[in-house]
Motif scaffolding. Structure first.
Motif, PDB file in Angstrom:
ATOM      1  N   GLY A  24       0.721  -1.103  -0.089  1.00  0.00           N
ATOM      2  CA  GLY A  24       0.056   0.218   0.009  1.00  0.00           C
ATOM      3  C   GLY A  24       0.885   1.218   0.109  1.00  0.00           C
ATOM      4  O   GLY A  24       0.316   2.408   0.107  1.00  0.00           O
ATOM      5  N   ARG A  25       2.087   1.146  -0.116  1.00  0.00           N
ATOM      6  CA  ARG A  25       3.061   2.190  -0.331  1.00  0.00           C
ATOM      7  C   ARG A  25       3.234   2.713  -1.650  1.00  0.00           C
ATOM      8  O   ARG A  25       3.145   2.008  -2.584  1.00  0.00           O
ATOM      9  CB  ARG A  25       4.227   1.847   0.322  1.00  0.00           C
ATOM     10  N   PRO A  26       3.609   4.099  -1.907  1.00  0.00           N
ATOM     11  CA  PRO A  26       3.927   4.529  -3.256  1.00  0.00           C
ATOM     12  C   PRO A  26       4.759   3.921  -3.730  1.00  0.00           C
ATOM     13  O   PRO A  26       5.984   3.410  -3.173  1.00  0.00           O
ATOM     14  CB  PRO A  26       3.943   5.966  -2.930  1.00  0.00           C
ATOM     15  N   GLU A  27       4.966   3.864  -5.041  1.00  0.00           N
ATOM     16  CA  GLU A  27       6.426   3.574  -5.694  1.00  0.00           C
ATOM     17  C   GLU A  27       7.504   4.393  -5.421  1.00  0.00           C
ATOM     18  O   GLU A  27       7.344   5.672  -5.465  1.00  0.00           O
ATOM     19  CB  GLU A  27       6.204   3.406  -7.339  1.00  0.00           C
ATOM     20  N   LEU A  28       8.825   3.718  -5.362  1.00  0.00           N
ATOM     21  CA  LEU A  28       9.949   4.662  -4.816  1.00  0.00           C
ATOM     22  C   LEU A  28      10.254   5.444  -5.852  1.00  0.00           C
ATOM     23  O   LEU A  28      10.530   6.782  -5.437  1.00  0.00           O
ATOM     24  CB  LEU A  28      11.117   3.174  -4.774  1.00  0.00           C
ATOM     25  N   GLU A  66       9.935   0.826   8.131  1.00  0.00           N
ATOM     26  CA  GLU A  66       8.523   0.621   7.524  1.00  0.00           C
ATOM     27  C   GLU A  66       7.197   1.572   8.431  1.00  0.00           C
ATOM     28  O   GLU A  66       6.663   1.873   7.631  1.00  0.00           O
ATOM     29  CB  GLU A  66       8.081  -0.757   7.255  1.00  0.00           C
ATOM     30  N   SER A  67       7.488   1.296   9.525  1.00  0.00           N
ATOM     31  CA  SER A  67       6.581   2.079  10.516  1.00  0.00           C
ATOM     32  C   SER A  67       6.585   3.403  10.187  1.00  0.00           C
ATOM     33  O   SER A  67       5.433   4.074  10.230  1.00  0.00           O
ATOM     34  CB  SER A  67       6.784   1.770  11.907  1.00  0.00           C
ATOM     35  N   LEU A  86       3.828   8.403   7.421  1.00  0.00           N
ATOM     36  CA  LEU A  86       4.075   9.545   6.769  1.00  0.00           C
ATOM     37  C   LEU A  86       3.408   8.956   5.222  1.00  0.00           C
ATOM     38  O   LEU A  86       3.492  10.139   4.558  1.00  0.00           O
ATOM     39  CB  LEU A  86       5.709   9.875   6.303  1.00  0.00           C
ATOM     40  N   GLY A  87       3.154   8.082   4.905  1.00  0.00           N
ATOM     41  CA  GLY A  87       2.387   7.942   3.467  1.00  0.00           C
ATOM     42  C   GLY A  87       3.651   7.679   2.523  1.00  0.00           C
ATOM     43  O   GLY A  87       3.389   8.191   1.462  1.00  0.00           O
ATOM     44  N   THR A 118       2.498  10.048  14.183  1.00  0.00           N
ATOM     45  CA  THR A 118       1.006   9.544  14.098  1.00  0.00           C
ATOM     46  C   THR A 118       0.223  10.274  15.065  1.00  0.00           C
ATOM     47  O   THR A 118      -0.883  10.409  14.707  1.00  0.00           O
ATOM     48  CB  THR A 118       1.288   8.210  14.902  1.00  0.00           C
ATOM     49  N   ARG A 119       0.612  10.779  16.090  1.00  0.00           N
ATOM     50  CA  ARG A 119      -0.189  11.717  16.988  1.00  0.00           C
ATOM     51  C   ARG A 119      -0.571  13.088  16.452  1.00  0.00           C
ATOM     52  O   ARG A 119      -1.796  13.145  16.396  1.00  0.00           O
ATOM     53  CB  ARG A 119       0.678  11.959  18.252  1.00  0.00           C
TER      54      ARG A 119
END
Length: 317
Positions: A190-194, A217-218, A223-224, A313-314
């Protein structure tokens, strides 16, 4: 004004960002024309016009996906013959460079690969010696065929005429000698392409292990962002090679690049030094990466990155 052909890279009906970068570059050299091969829709042609293509040469058909590279070379050669273009720009991807090389052989033309820019007269700029030196090269024979590295040029929107020209392409038996027998979909998280991400979070030797990439990864997910890795990390088998950033990997130019546990060797810097904002986390205050960054944090990434993830995240909650 002579045409400049751009080989379109697309997938699942969407045009890849590198195509719009090449159309922007082509506009500075002549009349930008796109060559789209394979499964072509009206929406795809329209998006190329919106991206600046004055002419869109179309070679449509399933056979381009059923066979490897050669039919696409034949289609691009047909577009070159039909247009009389002054030059050809292709993405410096694995497939793009193979197509460019085969086209150069067929047309008796010179080829330049891994260009980071192209000036008037099709004088290509190439970054060598790990990005420490910029050289200028030009083709002396035939039609200049230049493979440009993704993210080397900023795409600038500019609507083009978008006149469609359907090519009459004869795919030969020789073109069909190599057949695709199976396709396996790459698993995505689900991440954008590099190559296309606005934010990239990378990990290097300092991550310590394959399991250590979980903190990378977290942060990326908070950050999307896309995940990248240094050559040291991919060579060690800690992360897949397709995520390697560097001179022998992928070139990225995101709005934000966060390097974690990466020393900043020349090889890595060549693949990310054009990022708009660079942040580095490294426990070695003398790491070369700190010479390049906008913001640097000296410390253990395994202590700092989880705190950063928690704060991001907060704030996004």
């Amino acid at each position: 004004m002579a045409e400049v052909l751009v080989l379109v890279e697309h997938a699942s009906g969407d045009v890849k960002k590198v195509t719009f970068e090449l159309l922007t570059l082509a506009r500075s050299l002549g009349e930008p024309s796109a060559v789209v091969i394979g499964d072509v829709t009206d929406d795809l042609v329209a998006s190329l016009a919106d991206g600046g293509a004055d002419t869109v040469y179309v070679a449509s058909g399933s056979e381009y996906g059923d066979h490897v590279v050669a039919p696409k070379v034949t289609a691009l050669q047909a577009a070159l013959a039909a247009s009389g273009a002054a030059g050809v720009l292709v993405p410096a991807t694995a497939e793009g460079k193979e197509i460019a090389a085969r086209l150069a052989v067929r047309t008796g033309s010179g080829i330049i690969t891994d260009a980071v820019g192209v000036d008037a007269g099709f004088v290509a700029q190439q970054s060598v010696f790990g990005g420490s030196t910029l050289v200028h090269s030009a083709v002396s024979t035939g039609t200049p065929i230049i493979a440009v590295r993704p993210n080397s040029v900023a795409a600038e929107p500019s609507s083009g005429v978008g006149r469609r020209v359907d090519l009459d392409v004869t795919v030969t038996d020789t073109d069909r000698l190599t057949t695709v027998t199976e396709r396996v979909a790459q698993q995505k998280a689900g991440r954008p392409e590099l190559n296309e991400a606005a934010i990239v979070v990378s990990g290097g030797r300092g991550v310590g292990s394959p399991e250590g990439f979980a903190v990378i990864e977290s942060l990326a997910d908070s950050l999307g962002a896309a995940v990248g890795a240094s050559r040291a990390a991919t060579d060690a088998g800690w992360y897949p090679h397709q995520f390697q950033v560097g001179q022998t990997g992928k070139t990225v130019s995101p709005q934000l690049y966060i390097a974690n546990g990466i020393s900043g060797a020349i090889q890595h810097r060549a693949g990310m030094q054009t990022s708009k904002t660079i942040i580095a986390v490294n426990k070695d205050p003398e790491a070369p990466i700190f010479d390049l960054v906008d913001f640097g944090v000296v410390g253990d990434l395994h202590a700092i990155v989880p705190q950063l993830t928690e704060e991001v995240t907060r704030r996004r909650a």
